[in-house]
Design an enzyme around this catalytic site. Structure first.
Site, PDB file in Angstrom:
ATOM      1  N   GLY A 117       0.824  -1.215   0.000  1.00  0.00           N
ATOM      2  CA  GLY A 117       0.000   0.000   0.000  1.00  0.00           C
ATOM      3  C   GLY A 117       0.849   1.252   0.000  1.00  0.00           C
ATOM      4  O   GLY A 117       0.686   2.138  -0.864  1.00  0.00           O
ATOM      5  N   THR A 139       6.772  -5.952   6.438  1.00  0.00           N
ATOM      6  CA  THR A 139       5.390  -6.349   6.674  1.00  0.00           C
ATOM      7  C   THR A 139       5.361  -7.743   7.298  1.00  0.00           C
ATOM      8  O   THR A 139       6.121  -8.621   6.877  1.00  0.00           O
ATOM      9  CB  THR A 139       4.523  -6.367   5.396  1.00  0.00           C
ATOM     10  OG1 THR A 139       3.321  -7.088   5.675  1.00  0.00           O
ATOM     11  CG2 THR A 139       5.169  -7.023   4.206  1.00  0.00           C
ATOM     12  N   ILE A 140       4.481  -7.908   8.269  1.00  0.00           N
ATOM     13  CA  ILE A 140       4.342  -9.247   8.858  1.00  0.00           C
ATOM     14  C   ILE A 140       3.692 -10.198   7.853  1.00  0.00           C
ATOM     15  O   ILE A 140       3.720 -11.399   8.028  1.00  0.00           O
ATOM     16  CB  ILE A 140       3.531  -9.228  10.170  1.00  0.00           C
ATOM     17  CG1 ILE A 140       2.084  -8.786   9.930  1.00  0.00           C
ATOM     18  CG2 ILE A 140       4.210  -8.363  11.215  1.00  0.00           C
ATOM     19  CD1 ILE A 140       1.149  -9.174  11.063  1.00  0.00           C
ATOM     20  N   ASP A 141       3.078  -9.650   6.790  1.00  0.00           N
ATOM     21  CA  ASP A 141       2.411 -10.498   5.789  1.00  0.00           C
ATOM     22  C   ASP A 141       3.428 -11.142   4.828  1.00  0.00           C
ATOM     23  O   ASP A 141       3.106 -12.116   4.164  1.00  0.00           O
ATOM     24  CB  ASP A 141       1.410  -9.672   4.969  1.00  0.00           C
ATOM     25  CG  ASP A 141       0.413  -8.937   5.848  1.00  0.00           C
ATOM     26  OD1 ASP A 141       0.215  -9.359   7.000  1.00  0.00           O
ATOM     27  OD2 ASP A 141      -0.154  -7.932   5.376  1.00  0.00           O
ATOM     28  N   MET A 183      -3.052 -13.390  11.233  1.00  0.00           N
ATOM     29  CA  MET A 183      -3.128 -12.317  10.237  1.00  0.00           C
ATOM     30  C   MET A 183      -2.412 -12.765   8.961  1.00  0.00           C
ATOM     31  O   MET A 183      -2.080 -13.941   8.809  1.00  0.00           O
ATOM     32  CB  MET A 183      -2.479 -11.055  10.787  1.00  0.00           C
ATOM     33  CG  MET A 183      -3.338 -10.304  11.770  1.00  0.00           C
ATOM     34  SD  MET A 183      -2.549  -8.743  12.195  1.00  0.00           S
ATOM     35  CE  MET A 183      -3.886  -7.918  13.021  1.00  0.00           C
ATOM     36  N   ARG A 276     -12.512 -24.912  20.481  1.00  0.00           N
ATOM     37  CA  ARG A 276     -12.398 -23.490  20.840  1.00  0.00           C
ATOM     38  C   ARG A 276     -11.679 -22.764  19.704  1.00  0.00           C
ATOM     39  O   ARG A 276     -11.057 -23.391  18.856  1.00  0.00           O
ATOM     40  CB  ARG A 276     -11.574 -23.313  22.114  1.00  0.00           C
ATOM     41  CG  ARG A 276     -12.211 -23.876  23.360  1.00  0.00           C
ATOM     42  CD  ARG A 276     -13.323 -22.957  23.854  1.00  0.00           C
ATOM     43  NE  ARG A 276     -13.784 -23.347  25.171  1.00  0.00           N
ATOM     44  CZ  ARG A 276     -14.714 -24.274  25.413  1.00  0.00           C
ATOM     45  NH1 ARG A 276     -15.267 -24.912  24.397  1.00  0.00           N
ATOM     46  NH2 ARG A 276     -15.074 -24.555  26.651  1.00  0.00           N
TER      47      ARG A 276
HETATM   48  O1  F6P Z   1      -0.725  -5.789   6.787  1.00  0.00           O
HETATM   49  C1  F6P Z   1      -0.502  -6.053   8.132  1.00  0.00           C
HETATM   50  C2  F6P Z   1      -1.775  -6.448   8.832  1.00  0.00           C
HETATM   51  O2  F6P Z   1      -1.454  -6.758  10.185  1.00  0.00           O
HETATM   52  C3  F6P Z   1      -2.540  -7.604   8.188  1.00  0.00           C
HETATM   53  O3  F6P Z   1      -1.969  -8.866   8.448  1.00  0.00           O
HETATM   54  C4  F6P Z   1      -3.908  -7.398   8.768  1.00  0.00           C
HETATM   55  O4  F6P Z   1      -4.903  -7.927   7.911  1.00  0.00           O
HETATM   56  C5  F6P Z   1      -4.022  -5.904   8.832  1.00  0.00           C
HETATM   57  O5  F6P Z   1      -2.705  -5.383   8.841  1.00  0.00           O
HETATM   58  C6  F6P Z   1      -4.746  -5.385  10.054  1.00  0.00           C
HETATM   59  O6  F6P Z   1      -4.950  -4.039   9.899  1.00  0.00           O
HETATM   60  P1  F6P Z   1      -5.315  -3.066  11.108  1.00  0.00           P
HETATM   61  O7  F6P Z   1      -4.077  -2.902  11.952  1.00  0.00           O
HETATM   62  O8  F6P Z   1      -5.718  -1.812  10.447  1.00  0.00           O
HETATM   63  O9  F6P Z   1      -6.396  -3.713  11.895  1.00  0.00           O
END
Ligand code: F6P
Length: 367
Positions: A117, A139-141, A183, A276
């Site tokens: 982004g 990025t953690i992604d 995430m 759970r």
């Molecule tokens: O892109 C990083 C991230 O943590 C994604 O893994 C997750 O979908 C998103 O950001 C969460 O966004 P926010 O912090 O706006 O809730």
């Protein structure tokens, strides 16, 4: 050629991740050795479009070793209130404001951490300025293309894997199935690596299709043998009916989420086993970087400053598995990286008997 850079602007854009403060420290220290000033620009590009953008002079005394252990970013990240005016501006207007701020602040080189982004916004701005830019993927992604790992990813994997192992303890004690939602947005790197690291029993990713009957059969078999199971699901893994779960945040933002709870209900409905769910959420993004990310922050930061000094322009630094490369920034803008069916970690999970859907390996095993 002698470096002409006198003042670097430093931005940590978008969502935070472990390792950003370690990176800020490196950039400041490494620039100081070359007599270059570093100006911290809080809250990324949105911070730069303000009428009076904040600018923090970061000197070497600011950049202590203690910074390494702090999660988050001292320069802030995405703040909705600050970002909102961007929505009302055209790409050209954003670029003009940013370029004017850089000029007012005397910045002649820009370093920014970002994910897809932030990098998309920055690439639009670069067309309107001669100020050289170096991007640092974070990025953690782990969905930024062109690098094996983005800064922060490995720490998030450690955080998630640690949580999964804790979940396994309680799941075993109470003879339960626990579904853990991670995430990762539309990329499955985080759930895949964390699930593999922690020895999960099944991992469902957004990229890999699965057969709901096979998935349930696998859970039943594992449960019969172990009397507990840990299932990892990405926040954007498709639910058995084919849709992706989403939620609205309290402030009305649409986000991926809810898959863990929905899969838990589904598993319970199919098996009758006590189930759970647990959502790891932002815990994955916080805390100190692990040693790998600390070293990556040091390597990326050092190379970014060097790149500006040797007149490399509009590039990004990347980790190739052995060392840091410098690549053309335009080669990655507008793209995201996904888990491929041939990904080594996916094949490894398969060979360990972890259900990951209909992968190339599982199909080959059936043959
Ligand atoms: O892109 C990083 C991230 O943590 C994604 O893994 C997750 O979908 C998103 O950001 C969460 O966004 P926010 O912090 O706006 O809730």
């Amino acid at each position: 050629m002698k470096s002409t850079i006198k003042r670097i602007g430093l931005i940590t854009s978008g969502g935070d991740c472990p390792g950003l403060n370690a990176l800020i420290r490196t950039v400041v220290q490494s620039a100081a050795q070359k007599n270059i000033d570093v100006i911290g620009l809080p809250h990324g590009i949105p911070g730069l479009i303000q009428d009076h953008p904040q600018a923090l002079a970061l000197d070497a005394s600011y950049a202590s070793a203690q910074m390494i252990q702090r999660g988050g970013s001292r320069l802030g990240g995405f703040i909705r209130k600050i970002y909102a005016p961007l929505d009302a501006l055209t790409e050209q207007e954003i670029a003009e404001r940013v370029v004017s701020s850089l000029k007012v602040l005397g910045i002649d080189g820009l370093i920014a951490t970002g994910g897809d982004g932030s990098f998309a916004i920055i690439s639009g701005i670069l067309q309107h300025t001669d100020v050289p830019f170096v991007g640092i993927p974070k990025t953690i992604d782990n969905d930024v293309p062109g690098t094996v790992y983005a800064l922060g990813f490995q720490s998030a994997v450690s955080n998630a894997a640690d949580a999964l192992m804790k979940v396994a303890d309680t799941a075993e004690t109470h003879q339960r199935i626990i579904v853990v939602e991670t995430m990762g947005r539309e990329a499955g790197f985080l759930p895949l690596h964390a699930g593999l690291a922690a020895g999960a029993d099944a991992i469902l990713l957004p990229e890999i299709p699965y057969d709901a009957n096979d998935f349930i059969t696998h859970i039943r078999t594992i449960y019969a043998a172990q009397k507990y199971a840990v299932v990892v699901v990405s926040e954007s893994a498709k639910l058995p009916a084919g849709e992706v779960s989403s939620i609205n945040t309290p402030d009305g933002q649409a986000r991926f989420g809810g898959s863990g709870e929905k899969f838990a209900h589904y598993i319970h409905a199919c098996t009758g086993i006590n189930t759970r769910h647990c959502v790891l959420g932002h815990i994955q993004r916080g805390g100190a970087p692990n040693a790998f990310d600390s070293v990556l922050a040091a390597s990326f930061g050092t190379q970014a400053v060097k790149s500006l000094c040797v007149h490399q322009k509009n590039v990004f630094v990347s980790w190739n598995g052995y060392s840091v490369d410098v690549k053309d920034f335009t080669s990655i803008t507008g793209q995201i990286k996904r888990v491929l069916p041939t990904t080594l970690e996916l094949r490894a999970a398969n060979s360990l008997g972890i259900y990951c859907g209909t992968t190339i390996e599982s199909t080959a095993q059936e043959r």
